[in-house]
Design a protein around this motif. Structure first.
Motif, PDB file in Angstrom:
ATOM      1  N   SER A  43       0.984  -1.218   0.024  1.00  0.00           N
ATOM      2  CA  SER A  43      -0.012   0.035  -0.196  1.00  0.00           C
ATOM      3  C   SER A  43       1.019   1.124   0.080  1.00  0.00           C
ATOM      4  O   SER A  43       1.910   1.193   0.118  1.00  0.00           O
ATOM      5  N   TYR A  44       0.312   2.332  -0.556  1.00  0.00           N
ATOM      6  CA  TYR A  44       1.077   3.702  -0.367  1.00  0.00           C
ATOM      7  C   TYR A  44      -0.057   4.641  -0.451  1.00  0.00           C
ATOM      8  O   TYR A  44      -0.926   4.825  -0.990  1.00  0.00           O
ATOM      9  N   ASP A  45      -0.043   5.497   0.948  1.00  0.00           N
ATOM     10  CA  ASP A  45      -1.083   6.446   1.031  1.00  0.00           C
ATOM     11  C   ASP A  45      -0.358   7.710   1.863  1.00  0.00           C
ATOM     12  O   ASP A  45       0.623   7.449   2.688  1.00  0.00           O
ATOM     13  N   LEU A  46      -1.232   8.639   1.890  1.00  0.00           N
ATOM     14  CA  LEU A  46      -0.934   9.839   2.928  1.00  0.00           C
ATOM     15  C   LEU A  46      -1.370   9.442   4.231  1.00  0.00           C
ATOM     16  O   LEU A  46      -2.296   8.936   4.629  1.00  0.00           O
ATOM     17  N   MET A  47      -0.386   9.993   5.033  1.00  0.00           N
ATOM     18  CA  MET A  47      -0.532   9.643   6.564  1.00  0.00           C
ATOM     19  C   MET A  47      -0.728  11.001   7.473  1.00  0.00           C
ATOM     20  O   MET A  47      -0.044  12.097   6.757  1.00  0.00           O
ATOM     21  N   GLN A  48      -1.170  10.836   8.457  1.00  0.00           N
ATOM     22  CA  GLN A  48      -1.472  12.205   9.430  1.00  0.00           C
ATOM     23  C   GLN A  48      -0.200  12.596   9.810  1.00  0.00           C
ATOM     24  O   GLN A  48       0.590  11.632  10.346  1.00  0.00           O
ATOM     25  N   SER A  49       0.078  13.653  10.121  1.00  0.00           N
ATOM     26  CA  SER A  49       1.177  14.217  10.777  1.00  0.00           C
ATOM     27  C   SER A  49       0.688  15.039  11.856  1.00  0.00           C
ATOM     28  O   SER A  49      -0.180  16.059  11.499  1.00  0.00           O
ATOM     29  N   PRO A  50       1.361  15.115  13.106  1.00  0.00           N
ATOM     30  CA  PRO A  50       0.903  16.148  14.005  1.00  0.00           C
ATOM     31  C   PRO A  50       1.787  17.410  13.995  1.00  0.00           C
ATOM     32  O   PRO A  50       1.146  18.457  14.511  1.00  0.00           O
TER      33      PRO A  50
ATOM     34  N   GLN B  67      -5.766  22.031   0.750  1.00  0.00           N
ATOM     35  CA  GLN B  67      -7.463  22.059   1.110  1.00  0.00           C
ATOM     36  C   GLN B  67      -8.084  20.935   0.847  1.00  0.00           C
ATOM     37  O   GLN B  67      -9.065  20.049   1.689  1.00  0.00           O
ATOM     38  N   ARG B  68      -7.877  20.322  -0.208  1.00  0.00           N
ATOM     39  CA  ARG B  68      -8.454  19.133  -0.672  1.00  0.00           C
ATOM     40  C   ARG B  68      -7.996  17.717   0.246  1.00  0.00           C
ATOM     41  O   ARG B  68      -8.702  17.094   0.631  1.00  0.00           O
ATOM     42  N   LEU B  69      -6.786  17.899   0.606  1.00  0.00           N
ATOM     43  CA  LEU B  69      -6.185  16.838   1.613  1.00  0.00           C
ATOM     44  C   LEU B  69      -7.207  16.956   2.988  1.00  0.00           C
ATOM     45  O   LEU B  69      -7.158  15.994   3.487  1.00  0.00           O
ATOM     46  N   HIS B  70      -7.297  18.208   3.323  1.00  0.00           N
ATOM     47  CA  HIS B  70      -8.069  18.318   4.459  1.00  0.00           C
ATOM     48  C   HIS B  70      -9.576  17.878   4.302  1.00  0.00           C
ATOM     49  O   HIS B  70     -10.095  17.262   5.298  1.00  0.00           O
ATOM     50  N   ASP B  71     -10.133  18.293   3.117  1.00  0.00           N
ATOM     51  CA  ASP B  71     -11.569  18.108   3.019  1.00  0.00           C
ATOM     52  C   ASP B  71     -11.859  16.822   2.530  1.00  0.00           C
ATOM     53  O   ASP B  71     -13.086  16.278   2.751  1.00  0.00           O
ATOM     54  N   ASP B  72     -11.234  16.244   1.645  1.00  0.00           N
ATOM     55  CA  ASP B  72     -11.291  14.965   1.017  1.00  0.00           C
ATOM     56  C   ASP B  72     -10.751  13.511   1.402  1.00  0.00           C
ATOM     57  O   ASP B  72     -11.180  12.539   0.862  1.00  0.00           O
ATOM     58  N   PHE B  73      -9.934  13.849   2.211  1.00  0.00           N
ATOM     59  CA  PHE B  73      -8.954  12.656   2.511  1.00  0.00           C
ATOM     60  C   PHE B  73      -9.263  11.998   3.866  1.00  0.00           C
ATOM     61  O   PHE B  73      -9.612  12.860   4.727  1.00  0.00           O
ATOM     62  N   TYR B  74      -9.259  10.721   4.131  1.00  0.00           N
ATOM     63  CA  TYR B  74      -9.640   9.977   5.257  1.00  0.00           C
ATOM     64  C   TYR B  74      -8.119   9.543   6.027  1.00  0.00           C
ATOM     65  O   TYR B  74      -7.687   8.487   5.578  1.00  0.00           O
ATOM     66  N   VAL B  75      -7.495  10.456   6.556  1.00  0.00           N
ATOM     67  CA  VAL B  75      -5.922  10.121   6.822  1.00  0.00           C
ATOM     68  C   VAL B  75      -5.811   9.514   8.190  1.00  0.00           C
ATOM     69  O   VAL B  75      -6.172  10.229   9.312  1.00  0.00           O
ATOM     70  N   ASP B  76      -4.959   8.294   8.375  1.00  0.00           N
ATOM     71  CA  ASP B  76      -4.682   7.716   9.444  1.00  0.00           C
ATOM     72  C   ASP B  76      -3.353   8.075   9.929  1.00  0.00           C
ATOM     73  O   ASP B  76      -2.567   8.431   9.213  1.00  0.00           O
ATOM     74  N   ASP B  77      -3.133   8.060  11.165  1.00  0.00           N
ATOM     75  CA  ASP B  77      -1.801   8.075  11.968  1.00  0.00           C
ATOM     76  C   ASP B  77      -1.145   6.773  11.332  1.00  0.00           C
ATOM     77  O   ASP B  77      -1.686   5.906  11.324  1.00  0.00           O
ATOM     78  N   SER B  78       0.199   6.685  10.929  1.00  0.00           N
ATOM     79  CA  SER B  78       0.728   5.567  10.567  1.00  0.00           C
ATOM     80  C   SER B  78       0.662   4.348  11.552  1.00  0.00           C
ATOM     81  O   SER B  78       0.559   3.296  10.862  1.00  0.00           O
ATOM     82  N   ALA B  79       0.782   4.629  12.857  1.00  0.00           N
ATOM     83  CA  ALA B  79       0.456   3.615  13.508  1.00  0.00           C
ATOM     84  C   ALA B  79      -0.906   2.753  13.899  1.00  0.00           C
ATOM     85  O   ALA B  79      -1.075   1.578  13.626  1.00  0.00           O
ATOM     86  N   VAL B  80      -1.842   3.699  13.614  1.00  0.00           N
ATOM     87  CA  VAL B  80      -3.357   3.172  13.308  1.00  0.00           C
ATOM     88  C   VAL B  80      -3.387   2.400  11.946  1.00  0.00           C
ATOM     89  O   VAL B  80      -4.076   1.577  12.020  1.00  0.00           O
TER      90      VAL B  80
END
Length: 225
Positions: free
Chosen positions: A147-154, A181-194
């Protein structure tokens, strides 16, 4: 507003635009290719979930003549683009294209590997683990999921760095702000550990990272033998 992956203009521009949006796009696919070569037998059947315009399919078909593929996408327009690309290569006989979600595939399918590249971050948090599990159930013993995806960052600085890198790759300042803005509105981003825990909860025996560029991260999950 979420991007319409069924719109012909979006699909036609996708291959050029994605190179500006995803840092290290070519390198990620090179890594995917060598990992598949290292883990898979000479004759392998690979599931590509969300095949898009067929970029990764084309590269893998050219790499290994004995691999066959089942490629899915929910967008008929994307599938048509991918089919045209693969047909032009003379490799249509090696790919089965299906407009479907994973759970609609035969439950007894036993793929040697699955690719889920830049897909899961579009899947709602409530549905993400179920997607991983549906893929897991259709993999043979010892098979892998890449897999390859955008991850959440603090850190907000990480997204700022991503925007700057995308501008270096050809996005305008306005386009990069629209991207954020699209990353904020349209993506469902997990923390990498989650994200990794979701893969383990889906049944995979091991999960490890194989790539990371800023907020984007790739994972290799393997089913027990």
């Amino acid at each position: 507003m979420a991007k319409d992956f069924a719109h012909p203009d979006v699909v036609d521009q996708y291959d050029q635009h994605i190179l500006k949006l995803i840092p290290g796009y070519h390198l990620v696919h090179q890594q995917i290719a060598v990992l598949l070569e290292s883990y898979l037998p000479q004759r392998a059947h690979i599931l590509v979930v969300g095949c898009g315009t067929g970029y990764e399919l084309a590269a893998l078909l050219a790499l290994q003549s004995d691999w066959t593929f089942t490629a899915t996408d929910l967008s008929a327009t994307m599938l048509e683009k991918a089919q045209a690309k693969i047909s032009a290569m003379g490799q249509a006989h090696r790919v089965q294209f299906i407009q479907a979600d994973v759970h609609q595939l035969p439950a007894d399918a036993q793929f040697d590997a699955a690719l889920l590249i830049l897909v899961a971050h579009f899947i709602a948090h409530t549905d993400k683990t179920a997607l991983f599990q549906q893929i897991y159930l259709r993999l043979a013993a010892g098979a892998i999921l890449l897999s390859y995806d955008l991850m959440q960052s603090p850190r907000t600085e990480d997204l700022s760095a991503l925007a700057k890198l995308c501008q270096q790759q050809g996005l305008s300042a306005i386009q990069s702000q629209k991207m954020l803005q699209r990353l904020h509105d349209d993506f469902y981003v997990d923390d990498s550990a989650v994200y990794q825990q979701r893969l383990l909860d889906s049944g995979f025996a091991t999960v490890s990272s194989y790539s990371q560029v800023l907020c984007y991260q790739g994972f290799l999950a393997q089913k027990s033998r």
